[in-house]
Design a protein around this motif. Structure first.
Motif, PDB file in Angstrom:
ATOM      1  N   SER A 159      16.159  39.426  33.802  1.00 29.93           N
ATOM      2  CA  SER A 159      16.531  38.605  32.645  1.00 29.93           C
ATOM      3  C   SER A 159      15.470  38.595  31.546  1.00 29.93           C
ATOM      4  N   GLU A 160      14.191  38.657  31.908  1.00 28.29           N
ATOM      5  CA  GLU A 160      13.149  38.668  30.876  1.00 28.29           C
ATOM      6  C   GLU A 160      13.285  39.917  29.991  1.00 28.29           C
ATOM      7  N   PHE A 161      13.492  41.068  30.621  1.00 26.20           N
ATOM      8  CA  PHE A 161      13.671  42.309  29.865  1.00 26.20           C
ATOM      9  C   PHE A 161      14.918  42.217  28.984  1.00 26.20           C
ATOM     10  N   VAL A 162      16.025  41.781  29.564  1.00 23.12           N
ATOM     11  CA  VAL A 162      17.292  41.662  28.829  1.00 23.12           C
ATOM     12  C   VAL A 162      17.119  40.726  27.631  1.00 23.12           C
ATOM     13  N   ASN A 163      16.490  39.580  27.851  1.00 21.54           N
ATOM     14  CA  ASN A 163      16.304  38.619  26.761  1.00 21.54           C
ATOM     15  C   ASN A 163      15.411  39.167  25.661  1.00 21.54           C
ATOM     16  N   GLU A 164      14.404  39.952  26.037  1.00 23.13           N
ATOM     17  CA  GLU A 164      13.524  40.580  25.040  1.00 23.13           C
ATOM     18  C   GLU A 164      14.317  41.569  24.180  1.00 23.13           C
ATOM     19  N   ILE A 165      15.159  42.369  24.802  1.00 23.83           N
ATOM     20  CA  ILE A 165      15.995  43.322  24.052  1.00 23.83           C
ATOM     21  C   ILE A 165      16.943  42.556  23.125  1.00 23.83           C
ATOM     22  N   LEU A 166      17.589  41.526  23.645  1.00 25.08           N
ATOM     23  CA  LEU A 166      18.513  40.743  22.810  1.00 25.08           C
ATOM     24  C   LEU A 166      17.781  40.113  21.620  1.00 25.08           C
ATOM     25  N   GLU A 181      14.105  55.234  24.804  1.00 26.01           N
ATOM     26  CA  GLU A 181      12.885  54.877  25.549  1.00 26.01           C
ATOM     27  C   GLU A 181      13.037  53.514  26.228  1.00 26.01           C
ATOM     28  N   ASP A 182      13.584  52.555  25.502  1.00 22.64           N
ATOM     29  CA  ASP A 182      13.828  51.235  26.101  1.00 22.64           C
ATOM     30  C   ASP A 182      14.868  51.329  27.212  1.00 22.64           C
ATOM     31  N   SER A 183      15.873  52.175  27.015  1.00 24.61           N
ATOM     32  CA  SER A 183      16.896  52.378  28.028  1.00 24.61           C
ATOM     33  C   SER A 183      16.271  52.955  29.298  1.00 24.61           C
ATOM     34  N   LYS A 184      15.372  53.924  29.132  1.00 21.07           N
ATOM     35  CA  LYS A 184      14.700  54.540  30.282  1.00 21.07           C
ATOM     36  C   LYS A 184      13.853  53.498  31.019  1.00 21.07           C
ATOM     37  N   MET A 185      13.125  52.665  30.262  1.00 21.52           N
ATOM     38  CA  MET A 185      12.315  51.600  30.886  1.00 21.52           C
ATOM     39  C   MET A 185      13.210  50.635  31.660  1.00 21.52           C
ATOM     40  N   TYR A 186      14.341  50.279  31.082  1.00 21.92           N
ATOM     41  CA  TYR A 186      15.277  49.370  31.747  1.00 21.92           C
ATOM     42  C   TYR A 186      15.796  50.001  33.038  1.00 21.92           C
ATOM     43  N   GLY A 187      16.106  51.292  32.997  1.00 16.32           N
ATOM     44  CA  GLY A 187      16.568  51.988  34.197  1.00 16.32           C
ATOM     45  C   GLY A 187      15.534  51.981  35.306  1.00 16.32           C
ATOM     46  N   PHE A 188      14.269  52.258  34.944  1.00 14.35           N
ATOM     47  CA  PHE A 188      13.196  52.214  35.940  1.00 14.35           C
ATOM     48  C   PHE A 188      13.068  50.812  36.533  1.00 14.35           C
ATOM     49  N   LEU A 189      13.117  49.797  35.668  1.00 13.00           N
ATOM     50  CA  LEU A 189      13.029  48.407  36.128  1.00 13.00           C
ATOM     51  C   LEU A 189      14.159  48.098  37.110  1.00 13.00           C
ATOM     52  N   LYS A 190      15.381  48.487  36.770  1.00 16.14           N
ATOM     53  CA  LYS A 190      16.526  48.189  37.631  1.00 16.14           C
ATOM     54  C   LYS A 190      16.400  48.879  38.991  1.00 16.14           C
ATOM     55  N   ALA A 230      21.162  37.574  43.249  1.00 21.02           N
ATOM     56  CA  ALA A 230      20.714  36.557  42.281  1.00 21.02           C
ATOM     57  C   ALA A 230      19.269  36.814  41.867  1.00 21.02           C
ATOM     58  N   ALA A 231      18.408  37.130  42.832  1.00 29.79           N
ATOM     59  CA  ALA A 231      17.002  37.412  42.510  1.00 29.79           C
ATOM     60  C   ALA A 231      16.891  38.673  41.656  1.00 29.79           C
ATOM     61  N   TYR A 232      17.696  39.688  41.950  1.00 38.77           N
ATOM     62  CA  TYR A 232      17.724  40.914  41.161  1.00 38.77           C
ATOM     63  C   TYR A 232      18.088  40.594  39.703  1.00 38.77           C
ATOM     64  N   THR A 233      19.160  39.829  39.531  1.00 35.97           N
ATOM     65  CA  THR A 233      19.622  39.469  38.184  1.00 35.97           C
ATOM     66  C   THR A 233      18.572  38.646  37.447  1.00 35.97           C
ATOM     67  N   ASN A 234      17.998  37.673  38.125  1.00 37.53           N
ATOM     68  CA  ASN A 234      16.961  36.842  37.501  1.00 37.53           C
ATOM     69  C   ASN A 234      15.746  37.667  37.100  1.00 37.53           C
ATOM     70  N   ALA A 235      15.368  38.630  37.938  1.00 37.95           N
ATOM     71  CA  ALA A 235      14.175  39.428  37.668  1.00 37.95           C
ATOM     72  C   ALA A 235      14.353  40.329  36.442  1.00 37.95           C
TER      73      ALA A 235
END
Length: 168
Positions: free
Chosen positions: A155-162, A127-136, A148-153
């Motif tokens: 980062s909040e999701f990535v940091n939450e997962i980590l 489910e988290d993977s699917k949400m990440y895919g939609f976000l990307k 750079a803006a794509y990567t920064n945008a």
């Protein structure tokens, strides 16, 4: 600005391509390598991704990293340095193989540990993977010409997962 951002639906051929790339580099690295890991979004089944395979070549020591750099050059890889990520050496692939990202690092490198934690979390939390895919996919449309803006945008999701994995 940077190059354009293209995110596509998951392609099972990414796993086969990783296998071919692993087979390509292994003959010159087999006595050094602890593992070669398929990392990044192409390594998570079902996850939308930029269609570029990422691989971490993991060795024991910094001396092994230097040896790997020299041996990869014999295959046509061009060493780019750490590109601002300490402990991880990046390479431009040779012209005769599909474009991919290859990194050499030691097993103790923080970036390697982060890659594995993130990948394994997404593999085991669809489910988290699917949400990440939609976000990307959404961010790739919004920041199509600004990597750079794509990567920064994201980062909040990535940091939450980590954070969920216990990463500090």
């Amino acid at each position: 600005m940077g190059s354009s951002v293209i995110v596509v639906q998951y392609d099972p051929d990414w796993v086969r391509l990783f296998g071919k790339l692993q087979d390509f580099v292994l003959p010159v690295l087999s006595d050094l390598v602890l593992t070669i890991e398929h990392v990044g979004s192409t390594s998570v089944p079902g996850l939308a991704a930029k269609p570029i395979v990422d691989m971490d070549v993991v060795v024991s020591t910094q001396a092994d990293v230097h040896t790997a750099i020299q041996r990869l050059a014999t295959l046509g890889y061009v060493h780019e340095g750490d590109l601002g990520t300490s402990g991880r050496e990046a390479f431009i692939p040779p012209d005769n193989v599909p474009w991919h990202h290859l990194y050499v690092c030691t097993v103790e490198t923080a970036e390697y540990k982060r890659h594995i934690l993130f990948r394994d979390y997404l593999r085991s939390h669809p489910e988290d993977s699917k949400m990440y895919g939609f976000l990307k996919l959404e961010l790739a449309q919004r920041f199509h010409n600004d990597r750079a803006a794509y990567t920064n945008a994201k980062s909040e999701f990535v940091n939450e997962i980590l954070k969920r994995t216990g990463w500090k």
